[in-house]
Design an enzyme around this catalytic site. Structure first.
Site, PDB file in Angstrom:
ATOM      1  N   GLU A 193      49.253  50.671  71.442  1.00 20.44           N
ATOM      2  CA  GLU A 193      48.193  50.832  72.462  1.00 20.44           C
ATOM      3  C   GLU A 193      48.627  51.839  73.538  1.00 20.44           C
ATOM      4  O   GLU A 193      48.272  51.705  74.699  1.00 20.44           O
ATOM      5  CB  GLU A 193      47.822  49.489  73.115  1.00 20.44           C
TER       6      GLU A 193
HETATM    7  C1  LIG Z   1      52.987  47.217  64.761  1.00 23.59           C
HETATM    8  C2  LIG Z   1      52.053  48.327  65.149  1.00 23.59           C
HETATM    9  C3  LIG Z   1      50.686  48.096  65.091  1.00 23.59           C
HETATM   10  C4  LIG Z   1      49.806  49.120  65.432  1.00 23.59           C
HETATM   11  N1  LIG Z   1      48.478  48.846  65.378  1.00 23.59           N
HETATM   12  C5  LIG Z   1      47.598  49.829  65.633  1.00 23.59           C
HETATM   13  C6  LIG Z   1      46.193  49.588  65.523  1.00 23.59           C
HETATM   14  O1  LIG Z   1      45.760  48.473  65.220  1.00 23.59           O
HETATM   15  N2  LIG Z   1      45.336  50.613  65.770  1.00 23.59           N
HETATM   16  C7  LIG Z   1      45.781  51.859  66.098  1.00 23.59           C
HETATM   17  O2  LIG Z   1      44.973  52.767  66.320  1.00 23.59           O
HETATM   18  N3  LIG Z   1      47.105  52.109  66.224  1.00 23.59           N
HETATM   19  C8  LIG Z   1      48.022  51.139  65.999  1.00 23.59           C
HETATM   20  N4  LIG Z   1      49.365  51.393  66.115  1.00 23.59           N
HETATM   21  C9  LIG Z   1      49.782  52.766  66.450  1.00 23.59           C
HETATM   22  C10 LIG Z   1      50.315  52.888  67.888  1.00 23.59           C
HETATM   23  O3  LIG Z   1      49.254  52.838  68.813  1.00 23.59           O
HETATM   24  C11 LIG Z   1      51.092  54.209  67.980  1.00 23.59           C
HETATM   25  O4  LIG Z   1      52.236  54.101  67.155  1.00 23.59           O
HETATM   26  C12 LIG Z   1      51.502  54.499  69.422  1.00 23.59           C
HETATM   27  O5  LIG Z   1      50.372  54.766  70.238  1.00 23.59           O
HETATM   28  C13 LIG Z   1      52.453  55.680  69.532  1.00 23.59           C
HETATM   29  O6  LIG Z   1      51.937  56.774  68.826  1.00 23.59           O
HETATM   30  P1  LIG Z   1      52.846  57.534  67.746  1.00 23.59           P
HETATM   31  O7  LIG Z   1      53.463  56.503  66.855  1.00 23.59           O
HETATM   32  O8  LIG Z   1      52.006  58.580  67.126  1.00 23.59           O
HETATM   33  O9  LIG Z   1      54.024  58.132  68.619  1.00 23.59           O
HETATM   34  P2  LIG Z   1      54.215  59.670  69.018  1.00 23.59           P
HETATM   35  O10 LIG Z   1      52.991  60.186  69.715  1.00 23.59           O
HETATM   36  O11 LIG Z   1      54.740  60.423  67.845  1.00 23.59           O
HETATM   37  O12 LIG Z   1      55.356  59.508  70.115  1.00 23.59           O
HETATM   38  C14 LIG Z   1      56.726  59.432  69.780  1.00 23.59           C
HETATM   39  C15 LIG Z   1      57.541  59.752  71.028  1.00 23.59           C
HETATM   40  O13 LIG Z   1      57.246  61.066  71.479  1.00 23.59           O
HETATM   41  C16 LIG Z   1      56.850  61.046  72.841  1.00 23.59           C
HETATM   42  N5  LIG Z   1      55.746  61.988  73.090  1.00 23.59           N
HETATM   43  C17 LIG Z   1      54.622  62.149  72.350  1.00 23.59           C
HETATM   44  N6  LIG Z   1      53.807  63.059  72.903  1.00 23.59           N
HETATM   45  C18 LIG Z   1      54.431  63.487  74.029  1.00 23.59           C
HETATM   46  C19 LIG Z   1      54.083  64.419  75.061  1.00 23.59           C
HETATM   47  N7  LIG Z   1      52.914  65.089  75.035  1.00 23.59           N
HETATM   48  N8  LIG Z   1      54.951  64.586  76.083  1.00 23.59           N
HETATM   49  C20 LIG Z   1      56.143  63.902  76.110  1.00 23.59           C
HETATM   50  N9  LIG Z   1      56.516  63.017  75.168  1.00 23.59           N
HETATM   51  C21 LIG Z   1      55.677  62.802  74.151  1.00 23.59           C
HETATM   52  C22 LIG Z   1      56.372  59.629  73.107  1.00 23.59           C
HETATM   53  O14 LIG Z   1      56.559  59.251  74.462  1.00 23.59           O
HETATM   54  C23 LIG Z   1      57.240  58.793  72.183  1.00 23.59           C
HETATM   55  O15 LIG Z   1      58.416  58.415  72.846  1.00 23.59           O
HETATM   56  C24 LIG Z   1      50.287  50.389  65.820  1.00 23.59           C
HETATM   57  C25 LIG Z   1      51.674  50.614  65.888  1.00 23.59           C
HETATM   58  C26 LIG Z   1      52.546  49.598  65.556  1.00 23.59           C
HETATM   59  C27 LIG Z   1      54.030  49.877  65.654  1.00 23.59           C
END
Ligand SMILES: Cc1cc2nc3c(=O)[nH]c(=O)nc-3n(C[C@H](O)[C@H](O)[C@H](O)COP(=O)(O)OP(=O)(O)OC[C@H]3O[C@@H](n4cnc5c(N)ncnc54)[C@H](O)[C@@H]3O)c2cc1C
Length: 199
Positions: free
Chosen positions: A181
């Protein structure tokens, strides 16, 4: 799943160390046909799917504040029970001031996270378009849950790492809260700070 038109949808269950009540899947869509009637937001939603999805995040963050608060409450209750039951050097570990100090701090952080979440819920009742308060509630209550569960685990000593005691599950369940989230630094940077600076 295969469509008569040749499109396929594959789903792979992603195993996680905790949070097993709700499974996560990686979905791969290949040439998958979706009828126009399924367009999110109907005609007005064309090219706006991301923004419509974003509108749902505030509600998701608010309920994550609630989930985090419930988890912290469970960890506090299990820890207080254990502190009464476990005896070391002839007395319950709850009679030692260090344990009482820890329980007092856990309860106070929990209360702060709960009240912030209630405040965000009240604010959303008044205006569903707000983003700041639910983001703050999610951010803070999730950090509280990580900290409270880990403090509770320490009070459990070695049994805190045993699956036999619920606190070990609460610790791994809490770890996901600052990630989903909206991962923690993004909430701080892009939602809260941006909202405050109006940029
Ligand atoms: C158990 C679980 C259940 C989930 N359930 C759902 C669900 O039901 N529905 C749904 O839609 N999603 C779901 N998710 C997805 C979740 O919302 C995302 O994993 C989360 O928002 C982080 O996005 P990402 O994994 O793409 O991380 P990324 O965006 O790849 O981020 C990885 C790292 O890079 C950093 N980063 C990224 N962009 C920037 C920037 N512009 N500037 C500086 N730093 C940055 C972040 O701070 C983070 O530390 C779930 C995830 C998990 C683990």
């Amino acid at each position: 799943m295969k469509q008569p038109t040749g499109g396929t949808l594959h789903g792979k269950a992603d195993r996680t160390p905790g949070y097993r009540g709700m499974h996560s899947f990686t979905l791969s869509f290949d040439n998958y046909f979706v009828p126009a009637a399924n367009l999110v937001g109907e005609a007005a939603g064309l090219n706006r799917g991301f923004y419509l999805q974003m509108n749902g995040f505030a509600a998701g963050r608010l309920q994550t504040g609630g989930r985090a608060t419930g988890l912290s409450q469970a960890a506090l209750e299990r820890t207080a029970e254990y502190a009464n039951d476990r005896k070391q050097f002839g007395q319950p570990i709850g009679s030692y001031q260090l344990t009482q100090y820890k329980l007092g701090r856990m309860a106070t952080h929990l209360m702060a996270g709960r009240q912030l979440t209630y405040a965000a819920a009240l604010a959303m009742d008044r205006d569903e378009s707000i983003a700041l308060e639910p983001a703050m509630a999610k951010l803070f209550a999730s950090d509280v849950a990580v900290w409270v569960t880990q403090e509770g685990q320490l009070v459990h000593g070695g049994w805190g790492y045993a699956e036999e005691f619920p606190i070990s599950r609460h610790v791994v369940d809490a770890l996901v809260l600052p990630i989903f989230e909206g991962v923690k630094p993004i909430l701080e940077l892009k939602v809260i700070a941006r909202g405050l600076l109006g940029s």
